[in-house]
Design a protein around this motif. Structure first.
Motif, PDB file in Angstrom:
ATOM      1  N   LEU A 307       0.847  -1.189   0.000  1.00 58.86           N
ATOM      2  CA  LEU A 307       0.000   0.000   0.000  1.00 58.86           C
ATOM      3  C   LEU A 307       0.884   1.241   0.000  1.00 58.86           C
ATOM      4  N   THR A 308       0.547   2.197  -0.859  1.00 63.17           N
ATOM      5  CA  THR A 308       1.296   3.445  -0.940  1.00 63.17           C
ATOM      6  C   THR A 308       0.324   4.607  -0.999  1.00 63.17           C
ATOM      7  N   LEU A 309       0.506   5.577  -0.115  1.00 58.10           N
ATOM      8  CA  LEU A 309      -0.283   6.800  -0.152  1.00 58.10           C
ATOM      9  C   LEU A 309       0.457   7.822  -1.003  1.00 58.10           C
ATOM     10  N   GLY A 310      -0.195   8.295  -2.053  1.00 58.42           N
ATOM     11  CA  GLY A 310       0.440   9.269  -2.935  1.00 58.42           C
ATOM     12  C   GLY A 310      -0.610  10.055  -3.695  1.00 58.42           C
ATOM     13  N   TYR A 311      -0.153  10.769  -4.723  1.00 54.30           N
ATOM     14  CA  TYR A 311      -1.055  11.580  -5.549  1.00 54.30           C
ATOM     15  C   TYR A 311      -1.493  10.805  -6.780  1.00 54.30           C
ATOM     16  N   SER A 312      -2.790  10.780  -7.050  1.00 49.44           N
ATOM     17  CA  SER A 312      -3.297  10.386  -8.354  1.00 49.44           C
ATOM     18  C   SER A 312      -3.538  11.639  -9.169  1.00 49.44           C
ATOM     19  N   VAL A 313      -3.409  11.507 -10.473  1.00 48.85           N
ATOM     20  CA  VAL A 313      -3.560  12.642 -11.378  1.00 48.85           C
ATOM     21  C   VAL A 313      -4.927  12.560 -12.040  1.00 48.85           C
ATOM     22  N   LYS A 314      -5.748  13.586 -11.823  1.00 48.86           N
ATOM     23  CA  LYS A 314      -7.086  13.615 -12.411  1.00 48.86           C
ATOM     24  C   LYS A 314      -7.217  14.815 -13.360  1.00 48.86           C
ATOM     25  N   LEU A 315      -7.837  14.586 -14.487  1.00 47.66           N
ATOM     26  CA  LEU A 315      -8.076  15.650 -15.459  1.00 47.66           C
ATOM     27  C   LEU A 315      -9.219  16.536 -14.967  1.00 47.66           C
ATOM     28  N   VAL A 316      -9.036  17.853 -15.046  1.00 49.84           N
ATOM     29  CA  VAL A 316     -10.116  18.774 -14.668  1.00 49.84           C
ATOM     30  C   VAL A 316     -11.312  18.537 -15.588  1.00 49.84           C
ATOM     31  N   LYS A 317     -12.482  18.342 -14.993  1.00 53.17           N
ATOM     32  CA  LYS A 317     -13.681  18.060 -15.766  1.00 53.17           C
ATOM     33  C   LYS A 317     -13.972  19.194 -16.749  1.00 53.17           C
ATOM     34  N   GLY A 318     -14.165  18.828 -17.989  1.00 54.52           N
ATOM     35  CA  GLY A 318     -14.412  19.818 -19.030  1.00 54.52           C
ATOM     36  C   GLY A 318     -13.184  20.118 -19.867  1.00 54.52           C
ATOM     37  N   ASP A 319     -12.001  19.842 -19.343  1.00 58.68           N
ATOM     38  CA  ASP A 319     -10.771  20.033 -20.115  1.00 58.68           C
ATOM     39  C   ASP A 319     -10.518  18.797 -20.988  1.00 58.68           C
ATOM     40  N   VAL A 320      -9.845  19.006 -22.097  1.00 53.68           N
ATOM     41  CA  VAL A 320      -9.484  17.914 -23.005  1.00 53.68           C
ATOM     42  C   VAL A 320      -7.973  17.855 -23.083  1.00 53.68           C
ATOM     43  N   TYR A 330      -2.765  16.959 -30.614  1.00 56.07           N
ATOM     44  CA  TYR A 330      -2.398  15.693 -29.950  1.00 56.07           C
ATOM     45  C   TYR A 330      -2.373  15.847 -28.435  1.00 56.07           C
ATOM     46  N   PHE A 331      -1.681  16.875 -27.946  1.00 55.52           N
ATOM     47  CA  PHE A 331      -1.734  17.222 -26.532  1.00 55.52           C
ATOM     48  C   PHE A 331      -2.269  18.642 -26.404  1.00 55.52           C
ATOM     49  N   ASN A 332      -3.228  18.840 -25.522  1.00 55.66           N
ATOM     50  CA  ASN A 332      -3.740  20.179 -25.245  1.00 55.66           C
ATOM     51  C   ASN A 332      -2.874  20.789 -24.143  1.00 55.66           C
ATOM     52  N   LEU A 333      -2.077  21.788 -24.517  1.00 56.98           N
ATOM     53  CA  LEU A 333      -1.131  22.365 -23.573  1.00 56.98           C
ATOM     54  C   LEU A 333      -1.825  23.134 -22.456  1.00 56.98           C
ATOM     55  N   ASP A 334      -3.099  23.497 -22.666  1.00 58.09           N
ATOM     56  CA  ASP A 334      -3.832  24.249 -21.642  1.00 58.09           C
ATOM     57  C   ASP A 334      -4.587  23.339 -20.675  1.00 58.09           C
ATOM     58  N   ALA A 335      -4.566  22.044 -20.919  1.00 53.71           N
ATOM     59  CA  ALA A 335      -5.294  21.114 -20.042  1.00 53.71           C
ATOM     60  C   ALA A 335      -4.766  21.208 -18.613  1.00 53.71           C
ATOM     61  N   ARG A 336      -5.685  21.140 -17.653  1.00 51.89           N
ATOM     62  CA  ARG A 336      -5.329  21.218 -16.235  1.00 51.89           C
ATOM     63  C   ARG A 336      -5.612  19.873 -15.556  1.00 51.89           C
ATOM     64  N   PHE A 337      -4.828  19.612 -14.528  1.00 52.60           N
ATOM     65  CA  PHE A 337      -4.950  18.367 -13.783  1.00 52.60           C
ATOM     66  C   PHE A 337      -4.923  18.690 -12.289  1.00 52.60           C
ATOM     67  N   VAL A 338      -5.443  17.783 -11.499  1.00 50.26           N
ATOM     68  CA  VAL A 338      -5.444  17.964 -10.050  1.00 50.26           C
ATOM     69  C   VAL A 338      -4.791  16.742  -9.410  1.00 50.26           C
ATOM     70  N   LEU A 339      -3.857  17.012  -8.502  1.00 53.47           N
ATOM     71  CA  LEU A 339      -3.213  15.949  -7.740  1.00 53.47           C
ATOM     72  C   LEU A 339      -4.003  15.743  -6.458  1.00 53.47           C
ATOM     73  N   VAL A 340      -4.570  14.543  -6.297  1.00 52.71           N
ATOM     74  CA  VAL A 340      -5.414  14.240  -5.142  1.00 52.71           C
ATOM     75  C   VAL A 340      -4.870  13.018  -4.408  1.00 52.71           C
ATOM     76  N   PRO A 341      -5.037  12.968  -3.088  1.00 49.30           N
ATOM     77  CA  PRO A 341      -4.519  11.818  -2.310  1.00 49.30           C
ATOM     78  C   PRO A 341      -5.317  10.547  -2.584  1.00 49.30           C
ATOM     79  N   GLU A 342      -4.611   9.489  -2.944  1.00 51.18           N
ATOM     80  CA  GLU A 342      -5.236   8.180  -3.099  1.00 51.18           C
ATOM     81  C   GLU A 342      -4.271   7.107  -2.601  1.00 51.18           C
ATOM     82  N   TRP A 343      -4.844   5.993  -2.201  1.00 46.21           N
ATOM     83  CA  TRP A 343      -4.053   4.820  -1.842  1.00 46.21           C
ATOM     84  C   TRP A 343      -3.872   3.952  -3.079  1.00 46.21           C
ATOM     85  N   GLU A 344      -2.630   3.635  -3.403  1.00 43.41           N
ATOM     86  CA  GLU A 344      -2.332   2.651  -4.440  1.00 43.41           C
ATOM     87  C   GLU A 344      -2.198   1.296  -3.754  1.00 43.41           C
ATOM     88  N   ILE A 345      -3.075   0.374  -4.109  1.00 41.86           N
ATOM     89  CA  ILE A 345      -3.086  -0.947  -3.497  1.00 41.86           C
ATOM     90  C   ILE A 345      -2.616  -1.949  -4.544  1.00 41.86           C
TER      91      ILE A 345
END
Length: 406
Positions: A307-320, A330-345
C-alpha cells in the motif's frame, strides 16, 4: 423479554451502527495519520463465502507532514536545438519508419512539453528484419554486466539536461526502482493463452558484441514531498471504456541507459499552478482497514501485497488533454490536472481479472504483482486505487476527472 431490555438492545444496535459509520468516515490530517500508521498491514479476513485471506503488506506514506490538493499543468521545455545536441538515432522500429518518428518528435507537441532524448544503440531494432532485439530484466538488486555507471550518475545526467533545456519548473525526480538489464538478445515471438503475441528474450541468441548490460530506472516525480503515482486505468488494461481509452497522465518518465552515447530517456513532468486545499482530509487508519476489509469480504479484493499513499492525477472536468488524432491537437497544452490523495493498493482485484486471464492466470503471485515488467511484455499491472478521503474504490471512468469548485 422485558421492554426495558428490548429498548436497551435497540439503542445498542443504533449506537453500534452510528459508531461504525463514524469510524468509516473519520478524517484526519496526514501528520495525524502517520502517528497511527504501522509499518505493515497484517490481518486475516474471512470472505462472505467463507474463504480466508491473509494480508501481510508494507505500508508507505509520504515523509511530508501535509498533503495539499494541487492544480497542475504540463511542464514545458525549450527543446530548440535538441536534435543538434542529441542527433536522432539511426534505427528503424517495427511501428514507424525513421522519418515518421523524426517527424513526430519535431512537428507534434511531445517535443515541446516533454524532454525526449534518444541516442539508442544502433541495433536496438534490426532494420529490414522481422525479429527484433531487446534486453531482459535481471533479478532485483543485480547490476548490469560490464557497466560501472550508477543510478546516481544517471540522475545527475537527467538533472543536467532538465537545466540545459530550460524546464519552467524544478521537478523533484526520484528513483523508485533500479532494474538491471541484460545485454542484447534476439527475441522470439510467443503466444499468450488468449491469442496475443508477445516477445520474449531468446537466451540462446545473444547479439554479438552487445553483451554490456544497461539500467532501466523507474522514476517518480514528487511534489510537496509526496510521490505522484503512475498512470492508472480504473477498468484494467482490457476493460477501459471508449470514452476514456485516450486518457493518459501528463506524467511520463522513462529511462533506459547504457552509457553516455546510448540511452533512451523520456521526461514529462507537471508544474504547480495553484493550491486548492492546504491539507487534504484523509481517512484514519482504522477507517482505511475497514474499507479494505469490506472489499475483501465482498470477494472483490483477493490479495494485497503493498500500500502506498500518494497523488493520483485527475483531469479537470471539461478540459481535453489527449486527442486520438495525432495531427489534431495531440496534446492540449492548456489542459489542467489535479493531484489528489489516493491509496495505491498493489494486489489482485476483480477489475484486473481479465488482464490476468489474458496471460493464462487465475490469480497472479506476489512477484507478478510487485514486478509486472518481469512477467509480461505488456507490463500488466495488478492494482486498485482508493480515495484516501472517502474510502471509495476508483473503478469507474468518472472518478478520473476532478470537478473544480465554481
Amino acid at each position: 423479554m422485558k421492554k426495558a431490555t428490548i429498548l436497551f438492545i435497540c439503542v445498542l444496535c443504533l449506537w453500534g451502527s452510528a459508531y461504525a459509520q463514524s469510524t468509516r468516515m473519520e478524517q484526519i490530517t496526514l501528520s495525524e495519520l502517520k502517528q497511527q500508521m504501522p509499518d505493515r498491514l497484517q490481518m486475516t479476513v474471512t470472505t462472505n463465502d467463507n474463504r480466508t485471506v491473509e494480508i501481510d503488506a508494507p505500508i508507505y506514506v509520504p515523509a511530508a507532514d501535509t498533503m495539499p490538493v494541487v492544480l497542475v499543468q504540463r511542464a514545458m521545455f525549450d527543446t530548440t536545438g535538441l536534435h543538434d545536441v542529441y542527433p536522432f538515432p539511426d534505427f528503424y522500429s517495427q511501428e514507424y519508419s525513421k522519418g515518421e518518428l523524426k517527424s513526430m518528435l519535431e512537428d507534434d507537441h511531445p517535443g515541446v512539453v516533454g524532454l525526449q532524448l534518444y541516442a539508442e544503440e544502433k541495433n536496438h531494432r534490426l532494420s529490414g528484419r522481422v525479429d527484433i532485439t531487446g534486453r531482459d530484466i535481471m533479478p532485483l538488486g543485480a547490476t548490469p554486466s560490464d557497466n560501472d555507471v550508477t543510478p546516481e550518475e544517471i540522475m545527475a545526467f537527467i538533472a543536467e539536461n532538465v537545466e540545459r533545456f530550460h524546464c519552467d519548473t524544478e521537478p523533484d525526480f526520484r528513483v523508485i526502482k533500479a532494474n538491471a538489464l541484460t545485454g542484447l538478445y534476439q527475441m522470439k515471438r510467443i503466444k499468450t493463452p488468449d491469442g496475443w503475441t508477445e516477445y520474449a528474450i531468446d537466451e540462446k541468441q545473444p547479439v554479438k558484441n552487445a553483451g554490456k548490460g544497461a539500467w532501466g530506472l523507474e522514476l517518480a516525480q514528487y511534489m510537496h514531498g509526496v510521490r505522484i503515482l503512475d498512470n492508472y486505468l480504473p477498468y484494467g488494461s482490457y476493460l477501459t471504456p471508449e470514452n476514456t481509452q485516450y486518457w493518459y497522465s501528463p506524467i511520463h518518465l522513462y529511462v533506459n541507459y547504457l552509457d553516455e552515447k546510448n540511452f533512451n530517456i523520456v521526461i514529462m513532468a507537471v508544474k504547480e499552478i495553484q493550491i486548492l486545499n492546504d491539507d487534504a482530509p484523509l481517512l484514519s487508519y482504522d477507517a482505511l482497514v475497514q474499507a479494505l476489509q469490506n472489499r475483501i469480504r465482498e470477494g472483490k479484493l483477493k490479495s494485497v501485497y503493498q500500500l502506498t499513499l500518494g497523488y493520483s492525477v485527475k483531469l479537470v472536468k471539461g478540459d481535453v488533454f489527449f486527442s486520438d488524432n495525432m495531427k489534431d491537437n495531440y496534446f492540449n497544452l492548456d489542459a489542467r490536472f489535479v493531484l489528489v490523495p489516493e491509496w495505491e493498493i498493489l494486489g489482485f482485484d476483480e477489475k484486473n481479472e481479465r488482464d490476468a486471464q489474458s496471460v493464462g492466470l487465475e490469480e497472479p503471485t506476489r512477484d507478478m504483482v510487485l514486478q509486472p515488467e518481469c512477467y509480461s511484455r505488456y507490463g500488466l499491472t495488478y492494482d486498485v486505487r482508493m480515495d484516501a478521503a472517502t474510502g471509495k474504490f476508483i473503478v469507474d471512468s468518472d472518478a478520473m476527472e476532478y470537478e473544480l469548485a465554481r
